[in-house]
Design a protein around this motif. Structure first.
Motif, short mmCIF file in Angstrom:
data_model
loop_
_atom_site.label_atom_id
_atom_site.label_comp_id
_atom_site.label_asym_id
_atom_site.label_seq_id
_atom_site.Cartn_x
_atom_site.Cartn_y
_atom_site.Cartn_z
N ARG A 41 0.83 -1.21 0.00
CA ARG A 41 0.00 0.00 0.00
C ARG A 41 0.87 1.25 0.00
N ILE A 42 1.93 1.23 0.80
CA ILE A 42 2.83 2.39 0.88
C ILE A 42 3.53 2.59 -0.46
N VAL A 43 4.06 1.52 -1.04
CA VAL A 43 4.74 1.62 -2.33
C VAL A 43 3.77 2.14 -3.40
N THR A 44 2.55 1.64 -3.40
CA THR A 44 1.56 2.07 -4.38
C THR A 44 1.23 3.54 -4.23
N VAL A 63 8.72 0.56 -9.82
CA VAL A 63 8.54 -0.15 -8.55
C VAL A 63 9.05 -1.58 -8.71
N ALA A 64 9.37 -2.19 -7.57
CA ALA A 64 9.86 -3.57 -7.56
C ALA A 64 8.80 -4.50 -8.14
N PRO A 65 9.23 -5.54 -8.78
CA PRO A 65 10.61 -5.95 -8.96
C PRO A 65 11.22 -5.36 -10.23
N ILE A 66 12.31 -4.65 -10.08
CA ILE A 66 13.16 -4.21 -11.19
C ILE A 66 14.60 -4.26 -10.70
N ASP A 67 15.45 -4.88 -11.47
CA ASP A 67 16.85 -5.03 -11.08
C ASP A 67 17.61 -3.74 -11.38
N VAL A 68 18.42 -3.33 -10.41
CA VAL A 68 19.26 -2.14 -10.55
C VAL A 68 20.71 -2.59 -10.40
N CYS A 69 21.46 -2.48 -11.47
CA CYS A 69 22.89 -2.82 -11.47
C CYS A 69 23.65 -1.51 -11.22
N PRO A 87 15.29 -2.45 -5.45
CA PRO A 87 14.69 -1.48 -4.53
C PRO A 87 13.17 -1.48 -4.65
N ASP A 88 12.51 -1.00 -3.60
CA ASP A 88 11.05 -0.95 -3.62
C ASP A 88 10.54 0.07 -4.63
N LEU A 89 11.21 1.21 -4.72
CA LEU A 89 10.80 2.26 -5.65
C LEU A 89 12.03 3.05 -6.05
#
Length: 189
Positions: A41-44, A63-69, A87-89
């Motif tokens: 809910r917080i992320v949204t 927003v997650a899931p996304i990979d950050v290199c 990261p979450d966002l």
């Protein structure tokens, strides 16, 4: 579960045939647990606000899931990447960092929502990695205490900009015209 004793690269991770999410820190794998409904809910709420605010800018929210290199570019071979995070966002303002399958380099803003199983990791390991990579702003959101700690990068070090509480309005360091009412972020559905 993958063998934890070996050194992992992003190429190894990309070839896993598991549905689980892992982060890599200096070649070691760490599983990221599924978030709770409160966390989501917080992320949204935050992502919706940033999405609206950034509509006509060169910046994008993910927003997650996304990979950050963090320490890689699009030209870095996947087998040379030993650190990646989910990261979450994030907010990215340089579209050269946005690849077809992942983000390369430091996002401008990263937000992590604490959970009991990840709090230490978010506060220590990720904090220092994000700082070293040059993330301009880092937020640590505590859903239990309903607070947001904001850190800004100055002279290659994170400095706490401010601690915000659930009844306040927050303004990102990098977006001074963006106002986020925390009561809307922390209000349970």
């Amino acid at each position: 579960m993958p063998n934890e004793k070996r050194l992992w690269t992003y190429a190894d991770y990309a070839n896993l045939h598991e549905e689980k999410r892992y982060e890599g820190i200096d070649g070691a794998l760490f599983m990221t647990p599924s978030p709770t409904p409160r966390h989501q809910r917080i992320v949204t709420a935050l992502s919706a606000h940033f999405f609206d605010f950034l509509q006509h800018s060169s910046c994008e929210v993910f927003v997650a899931p996304i990979d950050v290199c963090l320490f890689a570019t699009k030209d870095t071979p996947l087998h040379d990447i030993k650190d990646w995070y989910i990261p979450d966002l994030i907010v990215v303002c340089d579209n050269q960092k946005i690849g077809d399958e992942r983000i390369y380099g430091a996002p401008d803003l990263i937000i992590e929502i604490l959970s009991p199983s990840t709090a230490k990791h978010d506060r220590i390991t990720k904090f220092h990695s994000y700082e070293r990579a040059g993330v301009k702003e880092y937020w640590i959101v505590d859903p239990i205490h309903e607070t947001v700690e904001r850190y800004g990068l100055q002279d290659k070090k994170f400095h706490q900009v401010q601690m915000h509480y659930k009844d306040e309005t927050i303004c990102p360091y990098i977006f001074p015209n963006c106002l986020i009412a925390l009561p809307k972020v922390f209000t349970p559905m």
